[in-house]
Write a protein that holds these residues in place. Structure first.
Motif, PDB file in Angstrom:
ATOM      1  N   ASN A 156      56.841  36.334  21.078  1.00  0.00           N
ATOM      2  CA  ASN A 156      55.406  36.689  20.969  1.00  0.00           C
ATOM      3  C   ASN A 156      54.731  35.323  20.207  1.00  0.00           C
ATOM      4  O   ASN A 156      53.682  34.896  20.287  1.00  0.00           O
ATOM      5  N   PHE A 157      55.493  34.958  19.134  1.00  0.00           N
ATOM      6  CA  PHE A 157      54.760  33.612  18.108  1.00  0.00           C
ATOM      7  C   PHE A 157      54.692  32.545  19.218  1.00  0.00           C
ATOM      8  O   PHE A 157      54.001  31.744  19.138  1.00  0.00           O
ATOM      9  N   LEU A 158      55.713  32.145  19.914  1.00  0.00           N
ATOM     10  CA  LEU A 158      55.880  31.007  21.022  1.00  0.00           C
ATOM     11  C   LEU A 158      54.741  31.244  22.031  1.00  0.00           C
ATOM     12  O   LEU A 158      54.060  30.115  22.188  1.00  0.00           O
ATOM     13  N   LEU A 159      54.413  32.453  22.581  1.00  0.00           N
ATOM     14  CA  LEU A 159      53.678  32.562  23.686  1.00  0.00           C
ATOM     15  C   LEU A 159      52.281  32.465  23.131  1.00  0.00           C
ATOM     16  O   LEU A 159      51.370  31.501  23.885  1.00  0.00           O
ATOM     17  N   LYS A 160      51.964  32.775  21.811  1.00  0.00           N
ATOM     18  CA  LYS A 160      50.587  32.570  21.425  1.00  0.00           C
ATOM     19  C   LYS A 160      50.444  31.081  20.955  1.00  0.00           C
ATOM     20  O   LYS A 160      49.319  30.739  20.969  1.00  0.00           O
ATOM     21  N   LEU A 161      51.536  30.574  20.449  1.00  0.00           N
ATOM     22  CA  LEU A 161      51.201  28.943  20.096  1.00  0.00           C
ATOM     23  C   LEU A 161      51.120  28.339  21.517  1.00  0.00           C
ATOM     24  O   LEU A 161      49.941  27.328  21.674  1.00  0.00           O
ATOM     25  N   GLY A 162      51.647  28.958  22.488  1.00  0.00           N
ATOM     26  CA  GLY A 162      51.279  28.046  23.893  1.00  0.00           C
ATOM     27  C   GLY A 162      49.867  28.055  24.064  1.00  0.00           C
ATOM     28  O   GLY A 162      49.113  27.186  24.729  1.00  0.00           O
ATOM     29  N   HIS A 163      49.040  29.497  23.931  1.00  0.00           N
ATOM     30  CA  HIS A 163      47.888  29.734  24.488  1.00  0.00           C
ATOM     31  C   HIS A 163      46.894  28.760  23.270  1.00  0.00           C
ATOM     32  O   HIS A 163      45.965  28.249  23.817  1.00  0.00           O
TER      33      HIS A 163
ATOM     34  N   ALA B  76      59.720  23.669  20.726  1.00  0.00           N
ATOM     35  CA  ALA B  76      61.023  23.394  21.194  1.00  0.00           C
ATOM     36  C   ALA B  76      62.166  24.197  20.500  1.00  0.00           C
ATOM     37  O   ALA B  76      63.245  24.503  20.660  1.00  0.00           O
ATOM     38  N   HIS B  77      61.949  24.047  18.948  1.00  0.00           N
ATOM     39  CA  HIS B  77      62.750  24.774  17.886  1.00  0.00           C
ATOM     40  C   HIS B  77      63.072  26.309  18.351  1.00  0.00           C
ATOM     41  O   HIS B  77      64.030  26.738  18.509  1.00  0.00           O
ATOM     42  N   GLY B  78      61.743  26.867  18.511  1.00  0.00           N
ATOM     43  CA  GLY B  78      61.873  28.464  18.785  1.00  0.00           C
ATOM     44  C   GLY B  78      62.487  28.726  20.065  1.00  0.00           C
ATOM     45  O   GLY B  78      63.131  29.644  20.197  1.00  0.00           O
ATOM     46  N   MET B  79      62.256  27.835  21.032  1.00  0.00           N
ATOM     47  CA  MET B  79      62.622  27.988  22.461  1.00  0.00           C
ATOM     48  C   MET B  79      64.195  27.964  22.490  1.00  0.00           C
ATOM     49  O   MET B  79      65.133  28.874  22.944  1.00  0.00           O
ATOM     50  N   GLN B  80      64.733  26.826  21.635  1.00  0.00           N
ATOM     51  CA  GLN B  80      66.095  26.829  21.624  1.00  0.00           C
ATOM     52  C   GLN B  80      66.920  28.021  20.798  1.00  0.00           C
ATOM     53  O   GLN B  80      67.738  28.309  21.369  1.00  0.00           O
ATOM     54  N   ILE B  81      66.091  28.526  19.871  1.00  0.00           N
ATOM     55  CA  ILE B  81      66.789  29.584  19.463  1.00  0.00           C
ATOM     56  C   ILE B  81      66.918  30.768  20.336  1.00  0.00           C
ATOM     57  O   ILE B  81      68.039  31.628  20.358  1.00  0.00           O
ATOM     58  N   LEU B  82      65.802  30.967  21.146  1.00  0.00           N
ATOM     59  CA  LEU B  82      65.851  32.091  22.188  1.00  0.00           C
ATOM     60  C   LEU B  82      66.920  31.907  23.428  1.00  0.00           C
ATOM     61  O   LEU B  82      67.257  32.727  23.933  1.00  0.00           O
ATOM     62  N   GLY B  83      67.265  30.354  23.319  1.00  0.00           N
ATOM     63  CA  GLY B  83      68.580  30.197  24.287  1.00  0.00           C
ATOM     64  C   GLY B  83      67.905  29.510  25.645  1.00  0.00           C
ATOM     65  O   GLY B  83      68.381  29.218  26.440  1.00  0.00           O
ATOM     66  N   ILE B  84      66.602  28.921  25.320  1.00  0.00           N
ATOM     67  CA  ILE B  84      65.831  28.247  26.508  1.00  0.00           C
ATOM     68  C   ILE B  84      66.123  26.582  26.333  1.00  0.00           C
ATOM     69  O   ILE B  84      65.678  26.229  25.196  1.00  0.00           O
ATOM     70  N   ILE B  85      66.449  26.008  27.221  1.00  0.00           N
ATOM     71  CA  ILE B  85      66.472  24.569  27.086  1.00  0.00           C
ATOM     72  C   ILE B  85      65.295  24.182  27.554  1.00  0.00           C
ATOM     73  O   ILE B  85      64.691  24.098  28.856  1.00  0.00           O
ATOM     74  N   PRO B  86      64.347  23.397  26.537  1.00  0.00           N
ATOM     75  CA  PRO B  86      62.866  22.834  26.926  1.00  0.00           C
ATOM     76  C   PRO B  86      63.059  21.727  27.925  1.00  0.00           C
ATOM     77  O   PRO B  86      64.158  20.829  27.822  1.00  0.00           O
ATOM     78  N   VAL B  87      62.374  21.619  28.977  1.00  0.00           N
ATOM     79  CA  VAL B  87      62.094  20.524  29.783  1.00  0.00           C
ATOM     80  C   VAL B  87      61.014  19.814  29.510  1.00  0.00           C
ATOM     81  O   VAL B  87      59.919  20.181  29.082  1.00  0.00           O
ATOM     82  N   ASP B  88      61.241  18.268  29.715  1.00  0.00           N
ATOM     83  CA  ASP B  88      59.946  17.435  29.273  1.00  0.00           C
ATOM     84  C   ASP B  88      59.211  17.155  30.685  1.00  0.00           C
ATOM     85  O   ASP B  88      58.034  16.660  30.402  1.00  0.00           O
ATOM     86  N   LYS B  89      59.427  17.371  31.741  1.00  0.00           N
ATOM     87  CA  LYS B  89      58.573  17.342  32.893  1.00  0.00           C
ATOM     88  C   LYS B  89      58.771  18.375  34.016  1.00  0.00           C
ATOM     89  O   LYS B  89      59.804  18.977  33.987  1.00  0.00           O
TER      90      LYS B  89
END
Length: 578
Positions: free
Chosen positions: A523-530, A564-577
């Motif tokens: 929820n923190f990361l989704l809000k950061l996105g918005h 990116a840090h939070g996504m990686q903790i969730l197990g998500i590999i961030p994409v750059d494009k």
């Protein structure tokens, strides 16, 4: 993060009330951001101060709040102090807020940031063993195992990011009666040629056929029991066939784990603990805990508060059970890894099993059983591919990749890229993870392909899109050096809202570590996105004066690092494009 401000405000409170600073740390928190409006940054909960004995609990609480606020003065950190309902709000000097937050998160690419917070000092550090995924040998990886795999991976990542030494263990279901059935079934319906061609599919078909046969024919069940007995006695022919099934399955599973971006330190299994089982039986016997029933089974009686307080340890034919092997495995792990805590991640139907396991360990005198925890999760309903009902994980992953690829081709936003299929795979997997982590883990949820892969709203696609967009912004402005920046130039509210939200990151990780639920971080990361999307619209980098552009670039770099840090903790590999 809020640690700098938490410490400075705690020092201020300590001086005012003539108490040690550390007493105020737990009562101070960052204020959640609501819309794009000016608000306080930190708040002090008077209730927490009263509970912790810092303030007397007698007396009117609002009066105490106002009296304490009146005693506090503004300084070089705090520019404004106001009173709410049983809270005191602190507004930090805007320049200092931007400087401290963005210097602590830096411009680290792909989530490489230093996590320092006094909140983490109270968490148990040490060695954490996490057992997760744990599928059954000779069966295709079922979609039901996806939850254990991604939840366990999140817990391991979180513990590691907070400074624990983590052992990631996959405890395979590679022993037990199903191998008796499979051994007999392979003799009747198996083919080495088909086993080479499509190993797990063939073993799955053999298992289905032999189960039907065993329901009809008592002799098949007796033959299966006999095969498992031969396996437990290490007869070479039975062991060779079992070993072949095990090697094939592990090799197939590794490919799926690679697709998910998941790794294990240890591949263990029930089969590793046959000698340990004998030792456990001896100990239970010597301690007077093992009883024999009229049927000839061996049992342990547990206290009345355990839901099933009679636990069968050995069948009448002398073969071991899942619980027997789990007791042996727990003791072996403690001796081998000296863990400070052990976490089992399985579905909630196994809650009773773990209650029994931990109780047996306690009765055997193992006090460390109190540091063993079961993290239960609910079931996923309706997770199926277009083609059929029985859902294997590789089919789900391929379907999510195919659907994502199609969505990307149809989207006007998608950029031309060299590795579209790899990006679609990563984004598809992040969509599955986000859908899974939204609610409390124990809750069952209904899977919906259309919702999962939406680009709008709170989805994994949205998170990846936000990260890719920030990465693109940074690439397009690589001529701007944001290593030095003037924090006084970040005055617009949409930028301040991002900073205020980043202030909460250490608290979010702290709460996540306490209950091991991924929803707080998600929820923190989704809000950061918005909030970042809003700032991206309001604060252009291109065309702004150089110093303003530098400050804004630093803001977006900091947001991208945390995302990116939070996504990686969730197990998500961030994409750059994308």
């Amino acid at each position: 993060m809020a640690c700098f401000f938490r410490r400075r405000i705690a020092t201020k409170l300590g001086k005012t009330l003539q108490q040690p600073d550390d007493l105020f740390i737990p009562a101070l928190s960052a204020v959640p951001v609501f819309r794009k409006q000016e608000g306080a940054d930190m708040r002090l909960s008077i209730n927490v101060l009263r509970t912790n004995g810092v303030l007397p609990t007698s007396g009117e609480i609002q009066q105490q709040t106002e009296h304490l606020a009146y005693q506090l003065k503004q300084d070089s950190v705090v520019e404004e102090i106001s009173v709410g309902s049983a809270v005191i709000n602190f507004k930090i000097h805007r320049k200092l807020l931007a400087k401290q937050i963005l210097e602590s998160f830096g411009t680290g690419h792909h989530g490489k940031i230093e996590l320092n917070s006094e909140l983490f000092n109270s968490l148990n550090k040490g060695t954490t063993l996490v057992e997760y995924s744990s599928p059954n040998i000779a069966k295709k990886f079922h979609a039901g195992h996806l939850r254990s795999t991604i939840i366990g991976n999140f817990i391991a990542n979180l513990k590691q990011s907070l400074g624990n030494k983590v052992i990631r263990m996959n405890y395979l279901g590679d022993w037990g009666m199903q191998f008796g059935l499979l051994g007999v079934g392979f003799g009747q319906f198996g083919s080495q040629a088909q086993l080479k061609e499509n190993p797990l599919q063939h073993l799955f078909e053999v298992y289905v056929k032999v189960n039907k046969e065993a329901e009809r024919n008592e002799d098949t069940m007796l033959a299966a029991r006999d095969f498992f007995r031969r396996l437990e006695r290490h007869e070479s022919q039975a062991v060779l066939l079992w070993q072949q099934f095990r090697d094939i399955t592990v090799s197939e599973y590794r490919q799926i784990y690679e697709r998910l971006g998941i790794r294990f330190d240890v591949y263990s299994g029930e089969s590793f603990h046959q000698e340990g089982v004998k030792e456990v039986l001896c100990q239970l016997e010597n301690q007077g805990l093992l009883k024999t029933t009229e049927m000839g089974t061996r049992i342990v009686e547990l206290p009345a508060e355990v839901q099933s307080n009679i636990c069968t340890i050995l069948r009448s034919d002398g073969t071991s059970l899942y619980i027997t092997r789990d007791v042996a495995a727990a003791i072996d792990r403690r001796e081998k890894y000296h863990f400070d805590e052990m976490i089992y991640v399985t579905d909630k139907s196994q809650a009773n099993h773990f209650q029994q396991l931990f109780q047996i360990l306690r009765q055997m005198g193992h006090s460390w059983a109190d540091r063993c925890h079961h993290i239960p999760f609910g079931l996923v309903q309706g997770m199926k591919t277009r083609s059929g009902e029985v859902v294997f994980l590789e089919d789900i992953l391929s379907e999510s990749r195919a659907r994502m690829l199609l969505n990307m081709k149809q989207s006007k936003m998608t950029k031309e890229m060299d590795n579209a299929e790899d990006t679609a795979e990563k984004v598809g997997i992040s969509a599955l993870i986000v859908q899974d982590f939204k609610g409390p883990l124990q809750r069952d949820y209904k899977f919906d392909w259309d919702k999962v892969l939406q680009a709008q709203g709170d989805t994994g696609v949205f998170l990846q899109y936000t990260h890719a967009r920030l990465s693109s912004l940074i690439r397009k402005n690589d001529d701007i050096d944001a290593s030095t920046f003037d924090p006084a130039l970040l005055t617009e509210q949409s930028g301040i809202s991002v900073l205020q939200h980043l202030l909460r990151y250490d608290e979010v990780l702290y709460h996540s570590a306490q209950d091991l639920q991924p929803k707080h971080l998600l929820n923190f990361l989704l809000k950061l996105g918005h909030l970042t999307a809003s700032a991206h619209r309001d604060l252009p980098v291109k065309g702004s004066p150089q110093q303003v552009a530098q400050a804004r670039m630093r803001l977006f770099s900091g947001a991208r690092s945390v995302l990116a840090h939070g996504m990686q903790i969730l197990g998500i590999i961030p994409v750059d494009k994308m």
